[in-house]
Design a protein around this motif. Sequence first.
Motif, PDB file in Angstrom:
ATOM      1  N   MET A 116      -6.473  41.357  28.188  1.00  0.00           N
ATOM      2  CA  MET A 116      -5.278  40.536  28.422  1.00  0.00           C
ATOM      3  C   MET A 116      -4.095  41.418  28.827  1.00  0.00           C
ATOM      4  O   MET A 116      -3.332  41.059  29.738  1.00  0.00           O
ATOM      5  CB  MET A 116      -4.918  39.722  27.163  1.00  0.00           C
ATOM      6  N   LEU A 117      -3.941  42.565  28.166  1.00  0.00           N
ATOM      7  CA  LEU A 117      -2.858  43.475  28.534  1.00  0.00           C
ATOM      8  C   LEU A 117      -3.054  43.960  29.966  1.00  0.00           C
ATOM      9  O   LEU A 117      -2.104  44.028  30.757  1.00  0.00           O
ATOM     10  CB  LEU A 117      -2.800  44.658  27.569  1.00  0.00           C
ATOM     11  N   LYS A 118      -4.310  44.302  30.300  1.00  0.00           N
ATOM     12  CA  LYS A 118      -4.609  44.752  31.652  1.00  0.00           C
ATOM     13  C   LYS A 118      -4.311  43.645  32.655  1.00  0.00           C
ATOM     14  O   LYS A 118      -3.714  43.877  33.712  1.00  0.00           O
ATOM     15  CB  LYS A 118      -6.067  45.186  31.728  1.00  0.00           C
ATOM     16  N   LEU A 119      -4.735  42.399  32.330  1.00  0.00           N
ATOM     17  CA  LEU A 119      -4.469  41.265  33.216  1.00  0.00           C
ATOM     18  C   LEU A 119      -2.974  41.004  33.345  1.00  0.00           C
ATOM     19  O   LEU A 119      -2.486  40.678  34.437  1.00  0.00           O
ATOM     20  CB  LEU A 119      -5.195  40.013  32.712  1.00  0.00           C
ATOM     21  N   ASP A 120      -2.237  41.119  32.205  1.00  0.00           N
ATOM     22  CA  ASP A 120      -0.780  40.941  32.254  1.00  0.00           C
ATOM     23  C   ASP A 120      -0.146  41.978  33.177  1.00  0.00           C
ATOM     24  O   ASP A 120       0.712  41.644  34.012  1.00  0.00           O
ATOM     25  CB  ASP A 120      -0.166  41.054  30.852  1.00  0.00           C
ATOM     26  N   ARG A 121      -0.564  43.251  33.056  1.00  0.00           N
ATOM     27  CA  ARG A 121      -0.025  44.302  33.912  1.00  0.00           C
ATOM     28  C   ARG A 121      -0.391  44.031  35.381  1.00  0.00           C
ATOM     29  O   ARG A 121       0.443  44.159  36.273  1.00  0.00           O
ATOM     30  CB  ARG A 121      -0.561  45.675  33.483  1.00  0.00           C
ATOM     31  N   SER A 122      -1.648  43.619  35.574  1.00  0.00           N
ATOM     32  CA  SER A 122      -2.095  43.313  36.939  1.00  0.00           C
ATOM     33  C   SER A 122      -1.309  42.143  37.507  1.00  0.00           C
ATOM     34  O   SER A 122      -0.888  42.169  38.680  1.00  0.00           O
ATOM     35  CB  SER A 122      -3.592  43.001  36.925  1.00  0.00           C
ATOM     36  N   PHE A 123      -1.080  41.114  36.671  1.00  0.00           N
ATOM     37  CA  PHE A 123      -0.313  39.957  37.121  1.00  0.00           C
ATOM     38  C   PHE A 123       1.109  40.359  37.477  1.00  0.00           C
ATOM     39  O   PHE A 123       1.648  39.938  38.506  1.00  0.00           O
ATOM     40  CB  PHE A 123      -0.329  38.863  36.040  1.00  0.00           C
TER      41      PHE A 123
END
Length: 163
Positions: A116-123
Amino acid sequence: MTNAQRLDHVEDELETVKRLLVSTASYAESAGRRLDELTIKQDRTQSHLDELTIKQDRTQSHLDQLGARIDQVGVKVDQVSDRVDSFITHTQRLFTKAGSEIEETKARTERLEALMLKLDRSFEEQKSQFREFQLTTGAALERIDRVLDYLLRQQGGNQNPPS
């Protein structure tokens, strides 16, 4: 000794024998009564002994029944003990399994949090790139629009289209 003296002496002895016989008869009567009393007491004692024997037999029967019940209770206690041991073993297995599942769930949760953190950063990165794209696209469209205006003005002043 004269006959009178002998006769007195014999009478004295007879009196003594008579007293002895009366005493013996009295003793015999007393002994008979005592024997009758002892017989009655012995009969009562025997009756009590018979009652005690009956009671002892009943008590022994109760003790035998109690022993059988104790044996049954012992068997049931053994069965309950086996069931408790089985329950404890099963419960320990369940707790061990639940502990493993909890650890696995924690690991999965940590991986999901990282994802989720990775997806948040990617987003956030994609949002930033999209804003930059919007800005550059907007700027490019404005330039294209200006170029078109310029070309249209140029064509408007020159009626002959280029060939």
